[in-house]
Design an enzyme around this catalytic site. Structure first.
Site, PDB file in Angstrom:
ATOM      1  N   GLN A 240       6.641  -2.749   5.941  1.00  0.00           N
ATOM      2  CA  GLN A 240       6.457  -3.310   4.780  1.00  0.00           C
ATOM      3  C   GLN A 240       5.507  -2.745   3.950  1.00  0.00           C
ATOM      4  O   GLN A 240       5.557  -2.491   2.655  1.00  0.00           O
ATOM      5  CB  GLN A 240       6.264  -4.633   4.751  1.00  0.00           C
ATOM      6  CG  GLN A 240       6.437  -5.681   3.363  1.00  0.00           C
ATOM      7  CD  GLN A 240       6.320  -7.063   3.741  1.00  0.00           C
ATOM      8  OE1 GLN A 240       7.552  -7.844   3.347  1.00  0.00           O
ATOM      9  NE2 GLN A 240       5.197  -7.467   4.284  1.00  0.00           N
ATOM     10  N   ARG A 243       6.662   0.476   1.867  1.00  0.00           N
ATOM     11  CA  ARG A 243       7.366   0.032   0.579  1.00  0.00           C
ATOM     12  C   ARG A 243       6.317  -0.183  -0.368  1.00  0.00           C
ATOM     13  O   ARG A 243       6.536  -0.052  -1.732  1.00  0.00           O
ATOM     14  CB  ARG A 243       8.287  -1.234   0.750  1.00  0.00           C
ATOM     15  CG  ARG A 243       8.983  -1.666  -0.052  1.00  0.00           C
ATOM     16  CD  ARG A 243      10.495  -1.385  -0.141  1.00  0.00           C
ATOM     17  NE  ARG A 243      10.814  -1.883  -1.608  1.00  0.00           N
ATOM     18  CZ  ARG A 243      11.898  -2.809  -1.636  1.00  0.00           C
ATOM     19  NH1 ARG A 243      12.606  -3.090  -0.455  1.00  0.00           N
ATOM     20  NH2 ARG A 243      12.114  -3.564  -2.890  1.00  0.00           N
ATOM     21  N   GLU A 244       5.102  -0.906  -0.027  1.00  0.00           N
ATOM     22  CA  GLU A 244       4.334  -1.419  -1.076  1.00  0.00           C
ATOM     23  C   GLU A 244       3.356  -0.225  -1.389  1.00  0.00           C
ATOM     24  O   GLU A 244       3.215  -0.068  -2.599  1.00  0.00           O
ATOM     25  CB  GLU A 244       3.153  -2.293  -0.151  1.00  0.00           C
ATOM     26  CG  GLU A 244       1.767  -2.275  -0.789  1.00  0.00           C
ATOM     27  CD  GLU A 244       0.789  -3.453  -0.141  1.00  0.00           C
ATOM     28  OE1 GLU A 244       1.490  -4.023   0.992  1.00  0.00           O
ATOM     29  OE2 GLU A 244      -0.216  -3.460  -0.323  1.00  0.00           O
ATOM     30  N   ARG A 245       3.154   0.821  -0.659  1.00  0.00           N
ATOM     31  CA  ARG A 245       2.424   2.151  -1.088  1.00  0.00           C
ATOM     32  C   ARG A 245       3.416   2.699  -2.106  1.00  0.00           C
ATOM     33  O   ARG A 245       3.077   3.239  -3.201  1.00  0.00           O
ATOM     34  CB  ARG A 245       2.017   2.845   0.268  1.00  0.00           C
ATOM     35  CG  ARG A 245       1.051   2.155   0.991  1.00  0.00           C
ATOM     36  CD  ARG A 245       0.883   2.726   2.251  1.00  0.00           C
ATOM     37  NE  ARG A 245      -0.268   1.921   2.942  1.00  0.00           N
ATOM     38  CZ  ARG A 245      -0.616   1.682   3.967  1.00  0.00           C
ATOM     39  NH1 ARG A 245       0.135   2.551   5.059  1.00  0.00           N
ATOM     40  NH2 ARG A 245      -1.568   1.083   4.571  1.00  0.00           N
ATOM     41  N   GLY A 248       3.277   1.080  -5.529  1.00  0.00           N
ATOM     42  CA  GLY A 248       1.849   1.268  -5.954  1.00  0.00           C
ATOM     43  C   GLY A 248       1.923   2.801  -6.724  1.00  0.00           C
ATOM     44  O   GLY A 248       1.272   2.874  -7.761  1.00  0.00           O
TER      45      GLY A 248
END
Ligand code: FAD
Length: 385
Positions: A240, A243-245, A248
């Protein structure tokens, strides 16, 4: 010419751009001053437009479209007049719900993913703790099995959307095995007895985003709220995180571009020693240099998207992109502020807010140093313990 976006993507871009201009930007001053944006109100509007579940299955109210639509959404959110609101949205769409959508049971998705996509509820991702930020394997919040339930005790820190969230995607220990073993991802509704918001944090920037310390005192949650198999939480969260990075980075690229273009306009208008600032070679060369770096970062981010969409592992490249984004955002913020002179230092101009907000990128979602460690590991140059 665009290699990545077709006409439908571009039409969608116009729609999101209008949304940002009409529904976010006019309220930024008020929400920054209030130290919180009204997530329920805004997410409902986004849910009605289908903006909160672009790549999620239609069965749960998503649009089931390709990831490039999500790229467009993130890029346009990145152009907003603050970073706080886009961050709160991306936490909901790209940080708290991807594991739920990919590995959650049908029942869990019906109860939590569907309302998140509709904008009826607000989600948060609860991983970091007072004594465990970079070192995720050191978390101590514990979910002890009791019959068909877990009983959760502990504390989470730095949680974005923390005072407003209706549910948390929580990483907790479900066994006493140390390190990364024995953790699970569990959906925790915040109206459960024993859950409380200990404190809202005052921050350097991202003022319109509520960041909180959360407390769990014998919070009883059905084991059916666990995402995937018990003990798989760390692995799911690491996935996860990628995907977060990526989210960002994609938001940061357009944010940097916007601030550089604003600086170009300012330097065209502002005259010193009888000529526009922009005519100084130091200034137009430096701006050209920054735009080159931003474009290189964008292309690296697009490469990551292509790898992810093809089902590959983008961990090394997205870590490189996140590292570069954090450092470049600081450089862009500092250089553009300098070119604004005193106007860069006053609150009545957007520059100062960007300077504050941009600093988070090297910390949140994994620090620069953690990115360096991941890259070193993939390059096989990280010393063993
Ligand atoms: C505004 C904001 C919003 C956030 N939102 C969320 C959220 O929604 N959910 C969530 O779970 N978390 C969230 N976080 C937490 C964020 O992910 C952590 O702050 C981050 O991972 C760093 O952890 P830490 O603050 O504990 O720093 P630490 O881990 O204490 O690190 C301190 C410094 O030491 C460096 N360091 C640590 N270990 C090493 C090493 N081995 N080698 C070299 N240097 C090292 C770090 O890079 C850093 O520079 C948020 C943070 C902020 C500030």
């Amino acid at each position: 010419m665009s290699l990545y976006f077709n006409e439908e993507h571009e039409q969608f871009r116009q729609m999101v751009r209008r949304f940002v201009e009409n529904e976010i930007n006019p309220h930024v001053e008020e929400w920054e001053a209030a130290r919180c944006f009204p997530a329920h109100h805004l997410f409902k509007k986004m849910g009605d437009l289908g903006l909160l579940g672009l790549c999620y299955p239609e069965e749960y109210g998503g649009s089931g479209v390709d990831y490039w639509y999500n790229v467009v959404l993130l890029e346009e959110l990145g152009r907003a007049d603050c970073a706080a609101v886009p961050m709160g949205i991306a936490v909901h769409t790209d940080m708290a719900t991807p594991s739920l959508a990919e590995f959650g049971s049908a029942d869990l998705k019906r109860r939590f993913l569907a309302p998140a996509i509709a904008g009826d509820v607000v989600a948060a991702i609860a991983v970091s703790e007072p004594d465990a930020g970079s070192d995720v394997a050191a978390i101590r919040t514990h979910a002890k099995a009791d019959g068909d339930d877990y009983v959760i005790n502990g504390s989470k820190m730095w949680i974005t959307n923390g005072t407003q969230a209706d549910f948390l995607t929580l990483l907790a220990r479900t066994s006493n095995d140390g390190g990364f073993r024995g953790m699970s991802l569990i959906i925790v509704p915040t109206n459960t007895a024993g859950f409380s918001v200990s404190r809202k944090l005052e921050k350097l920037g991202n003022h319109a985003s509520d960041t909180a310390i959360l407390s769990f005192d014998n919070v009883r949650i059905p084991q059916a709220n666990r995402i995937g198999a018990e003990g798989m939480g760390f692995m799911l969260q690491m996935k996860q995180f990628q995907r977060e990075r990526l989210a960002g980075v994609l938001m940061s690229v357009t944010g940097m571009e916007k601030i550089i273009r604003m600086t170009i306009n300012y330097c065209r208008e502002r005259h010193t020693f009888g000529r526009p600032l922009i005519d100084n070679q130091w200034i137009h060369f430096r701006i050209s240099e920054l735009l080159t770096e931003v474009e290189a970062l964008r292309q690296l981010a697009y490469y990551c998207v292509r790898v992810m969409v093809a089902g590959g592992d983008m961990t090394k490249e997205v870590s490189m992109a996140k590292l570069k984004a954090g450092r470049l955002a600081r450089e862009v913020a500092d250089t553009c502020l300098q070119f604004h002179g005193g106007m860069g230092y006053v609150e009545e101009y957007p520059m100062a807010r960007y300077f504050r907000d941009a600093r988070l990128l090297s910390i949140g979602g994994g620090t620069d140093e953690i990115m360096l460690g991941i890259i070193a590991k993939y390059e096989n140059i990280l010393p063993g313990r």
